[in-house]
Design a protein around this motif. Structure first.
Motif, short mmCIF file in Angstrom:
data_model
loop_
_atom_site.label_atom_id
_atom_site.label_comp_id
_atom_site.label_asym_id
_atom_site.label_seq_id
_atom_site.Cartn_x
_atom_site.Cartn_y
_atom_site.Cartn_z
N SER A 206 -0.27 -12.09 7.83
CA SER A 206 -0.19 -10.80 8.51
C SER A 206 0.59 -10.88 9.82
O SER A 206 1.25 -9.91 10.21
N GLY B 257 -6.28 -0.51 0.99
CA GLY B 257 -6.68 -0.41 2.39
C GLY B 257 -7.16 -1.71 3.00
O GLY B 257 -7.58 -1.72 4.17
N GLN B 258 -7.09 -2.81 2.29
CA GLN B 258 -7.56 -4.09 2.82
C GLN B 258 -6.62 -5.21 2.40
O GLN B 258 -6.15 -5.24 1.27
N LEU C 196 -6.30 -9.16 1.78
CA LEU C 196 -7.08 -10.38 1.56
C LEU C 196 -6.32 -11.59 2.07
O LEU C 196 -5.09 -11.60 2.10
N ILE D 154 -6.93 -4.70 -3.32
CA ILE D 154 -7.99 -3.85 -2.77
C ILE D 154 -7.33 -2.83 -1.85
O ILE D 154 -6.80 -3.20 -0.80
N ARG E 163 -2.08 -7.88 -0.76
CA ARG E 163 -1.94 -6.61 -0.05
C ARG E 163 -2.26 -5.40 -0.89
O ARG E 163 -2.40 -4.29 -0.36
N GLU F 264 0.83 -1.20 0.00
CA GLU F 264 0.00 0.00 0.00
C GLU F 264 0.87 1.26 0.00
O GLU F 264 0.54 2.26 -0.63
#
Length: 343
Positions: free
Chosen positions: A198, A315-316, A318, A313, A310, A34
């Motif tokens: 994560s 900000g999200q 998966l 999408i 990462r 991101e």
């Protein structure tokens, strides 16, 4: 001597190319996310950590690279390599093109162990989620192995025992989640079951990398035996292969690799199924080349899937298992179309 020198030079060249590709993928995995971080910053962060190079860097960027992304990329590579190698071995030993590492019930057992710790409080707070998953994987493999021995030790017995074990432990997982979990616990467990990198940190690296490397070495030492298994266990025995010992060693190695990887990152599908077939298209069926090729392709595939999980999408994040399935299923369909199954 000239021939020997040429072979040695070729091996060195292939090894250098492999390490270069892997290193480039790790740098890519640490840089892309991101927040984009320059490749130069990644290299300087590693130099500061390993050799105290003294480069002046933004502490936030350096922390993201070292404490989060790089360890995650290394574990992703180890996981992809281990699952791919395990898939190659099981497809060869069982002579089944659909065999994958989870055929032995390990993933289902790990899931039961994880939910037992997270929801039922098994271990009284002394076991982590990963430790519970590893314990569950070991129990499930023990159950499948015992059932396979009682059923006759052959490939068909192993496959059927694995199916029975998977169904049993999946049912236990569903029962525990349905009966005892609240909505937040159920969501967390579901995320873990789909594969989650994560929470990976450097202590996980020191477990995942040696297990993956050691498992690959063990399998490479039995590469010729795996070649012989292509003609069936009877033909392998006639060629002097100790069939029972080789099966025990190799299935044990694949079980250990799979159990450790699942305990760290959860259940990640399609890697152990698709990557071996893709590698065969590239290097052929000889296991001396197929095993390292599968390890490399599996590592690159997992790093790429992690980056996509990462970034696809904003900000999200998966679950990585979603990405491997979304990429792996179409890839497997293409492989089937190009190379139809004949047996």
């Amino acid at each position: 001597m000239n021939g020997t020198a040429a072979v040695s030079a070729r091996i060195l060249g292939v090894t250098a190319a492999t390490l270069t590709l892997l290193l480039a993928a790790l740098v890519f995995g640490a840089a892309v996310g991101e927040t984009r971080i320059p490749f130069e910053t990644v290299a300087r962060t590693v130099a500061n950590r390993l050799w105290d190079a003294g480069y002046a860097l933004d502490p936030i960027d350096a922390g993201i690279v070292w404490n989060y992304r790089l360890s995650r990329a290394v574990v992703a590579a180890a996981c992809g390599a281990a699952l791919a190698v395990s898939g190659v071995v099981l497809q060869s030993l069982l002579r089944n093109a659909l065999a994958d590492p989870y055929l032995l019930g390990i993933s289902a057992g790990a899931s039961s162990g994880a939910v037992s710790v997270a929801i039922l409080g098994f271990g009284g707070g002394m076991l982590s989620l990963s430790a519970g998953a590893l314990l569950g994987a070991v129990v499930a493999f023990g159950f499948v192995a015992a059932l396979a021995v009682l059923a006759g030790r052959g490939p068909v017995a192993i496959i059927l025992a694995g199916i029975a074990g998977s169904q049993l432990f999946n049912a236990l997982t569903s029962l525990i989640v349905t009966k005892s979990a609240n909505a937040e616990q159920a969501r967390g467990i579901m995320f873990w079951l789909l594969g989650n990198l994560s929470g990976v940190r450097w202590p996980d690296v020191w477990l995942a990398v040696p297990i993956a490397a050691g498992g690959l070495v063990v399998c490479l030492l039995h590469a010729r035996a795996l070649d012989a298994f292509a003609f069936g266990p009877d033909a392998a025995a006639s060629l002097g292969v100790p069939v029972r010992r080789v099966r025990v060693v190799l299935i044990g190695a694949t079980a250990l690799m799979t159990a450790v990887m699942v305990s760290i990152v959860g259940s990640i599908g399609f890697v152990g199924l698709v990557i071996p077939h893709a590698a065969r298209l590239v290097v052929g069926v000889r296991h001396g080349a197929l095993l390292p090729a599968s390890a490399l392709i599996g590592a690159l595939f997992m790093i790429g899937a992690d980056v996509l999980s990462r970034t696809v999408i904003p900000g999200q994040v998966l679950p990585i298992g979603v990405m491997t399935a979304l990429v792996g299923a179409p890839a497997f369909a293409l492989i089937l179309i190009r190379r139809p199954v004949t047996r």
